[in-house]
Each structure stands twice: as C-alpha cells, then as structure tokens.
Design an enzyme around this catalytic site. Structure first.
Site, PDB file in Angstrom:
ATOM      1  N   TYR A  51      -7.534   2.886   2.613  1.00 38.71           N
ATOM      2  CA  TYR A  51      -6.247   3.853   2.377  1.00 38.71           C
ATOM      3  C   TYR A  51      -5.225   3.429   3.440  1.00 38.71           C
ATOM      4  CZ  TYR A  51      -3.776   7.914   1.158  1.00 38.71           C
ATOM      5  OH  TYR A  51      -2.755   8.931   0.666  1.00 38.71           O
ATOM      6  N   LYS A  86      -1.292   2.158   2.738  1.00 37.68           N
ATOM      7  CA  LYS A  86      -0.425   2.693   3.063  1.00 37.68           C
ATOM      8  C   LYS A  86       0.482   2.043   3.937  1.00 37.68           C
ATOM      9  CE  LYS A  86      -0.779   6.274   0.093  1.00 37.68           C
ATOM     10  NZ  LYS A  86       0.217   6.226  -1.056  1.00 37.68           N
TER      11      LYS A  86
END
Length: 252
Positions: free
Chosen positions: A151, A155
C-alpha cells in the site's frame, strides 16, 4: 455554486470518501458519474434525491478496456468531463515475510495502475476542452507503514503520478493534485481493524485510542474532512495549485 454544470467522475464512489465527495459535489451543482465495482444503487438514489443528474458504470479500474469504455460513455452522455476524482482503493495488509505475491499485485494494480489508467482515459477529453481538474487519493502511508509495504509503495507512486502529470497536462489547462488522508473512519478502516494482527497490532482499539491521544486534533478523521479538501482542489479556487499532495491527517 462552485460546480454548477460541471461533470465529475468519481471512482470508488459507492461508499466512504468517494460517496461523500459525490454528495458534496452534487450539492454544489455538479453532474456525477460514479465508477465502481461495488453496488452503486444506494449512492445513485441518494444523488438523485438532490436533483442532480447521475449515471453509474460498473468498472474494474485495473482493466484498461473497461476504464476507457466507461469514460467514453460518460462523455457521450454528458458531452464533457471537467473533474476526475479517483477514490477507488484496496488494502491487503501483511508483514513482509508473510505477504503473498497476490497481496502485492492486487494492491499495486487497484491503487497505482488504476490511477494511471483512469487518468490516461480521461485526460484526452479534458485536453480537448482545454481545462480540467484531477484529484488522486494517496495516503499518509506513502511515508511508510508497518505491514503495508504494498500500500505504501502504491500510494507513494500515486504522488509520483500526480507530479509527473501536473507537468505534462498543465500546459493543456489541467490541474493535477493529490490528497493523502490519515486515519479516516470509513468501511476501509474496518478492513484495517480486521487485518491489525497481520501488522503486529494485538489490540486495534487500544492502538486507535493511542493514535487519538497523540493527534493534535484528538480525533480520527471523517469522510467529510477529506471530501472538503478534494472539493477545494477540484474547484477554480485551486487553479494555481498543481502537482501537490495535501495531507489531511489532523497533524502537522
């Protein structure tokens, strides 16, 4: 109203930050296209109650053909695309020695590849109009997060996309910015709670309370906290802001 007669695509718009953003845009006059793999009937009904014009498309953002078709249908229906807000995202948490290749691939594909594909599909329509606002969703996790290497990588990549596209699309009249939320109470935070043990967190509620005590504002975020920031970056009030990531975390 800031968005009177504007057309906004909101991905991941069936719930959470996406749904709240769509509702606030509609209240300020925007016409809405919801893109999601989840059931959109509830948010569509809510938006129709405001009197706004709304369509919904079932879209897997990891599939280029589906993304292009949905954007093309949106343009054919409304005759313009002014705003793109990409709120679609997933979590597949695990520590590095336990993370599977599938957990890596799913998170990278939805969060990073999905951001690329939706921008690639929408940008030509905005370029032809000579104007547009793109707001992508990054995360505080881009700065690093235990049990979220997938993640965090995705991101952080979204922030790279944001800066790069701001340079590429700025001359065509398009602003590209990102929002990086911190701890926001949404359905995704329930996913986070359920995967806490995989991140080495024995008691999620205790960890949440500790977070609140160390946060200067002394609370977790609400979807509205992020949505209002998104609306600002999607408005003409932010016309001289591009390539930036705005952290919405309740902390410096």
């Amino acid at each position: 109203m800031r968005f009177q007669d504007k057309v906004a695509i909101v991905t991941g718009g069936s719930r959470g930050i996406g749904a709240t953003t769509a509702q606030l845009l509609a209240k300020e006059g925007a016409k809405i296209a919801i893109f999601d793999v989840q059931d959109t009937s509830s948010i569509v009904a809510d938006l129709q109650e405001t009197g706004t014009e709304v369509i919904a498309e079932t879209v897997d953002l990891t599939k280029a053909a589906q993304v292009k078709e949905a954007v093309s249908k949106t343009y054919a229906h409304f005759g313009q695309i002014d705003i793109l807000i990409n709120c679609a995202g997933v979590l597949q948490d695990n520590l590095i020695d336990q993370m599977t290749e599938q957990e890596w691939d799913v998170v990278i594909d939805v969060n990073l590849k999905g951001s690329y594909l939706i921008c690639q599909a929408a940008a030509p329509y905005m370029s032809a109009e000579g104007t547009g606002k793109i707001v992508l969703i990054s995360s505080q996790a881009a700065l690093g997060a235990v049990g979220r290497v997938n993640y965090a990588a995705a991101k952080a990549g979204v922030q790279g996309i944001t800066r790069s596209l701001s340079m590429e699309l700025g001359p065509k009249g398009i602003n590209v910015n990102a929002i990086a939320p911190g701890f926001i109470d949404t359905e995704m935070s329930l996913v986070s709670a359920n995967s806490a043990a995989k991140r080495g967190i024995a008691d999620f509620q205790k960890a949440k309370e500790a977070f609140i005590q160390h946060n200067p504002i002394r609370r977790t975020g609400k979807p509205e906290d992020v949505a209002y920031a998104i609306l600002f970056l999607a408005s003409e009030q932010a016309s001289y802001i591009t390539g930036q990531t705005l952290y919405v975390t309740g902390a410096p």
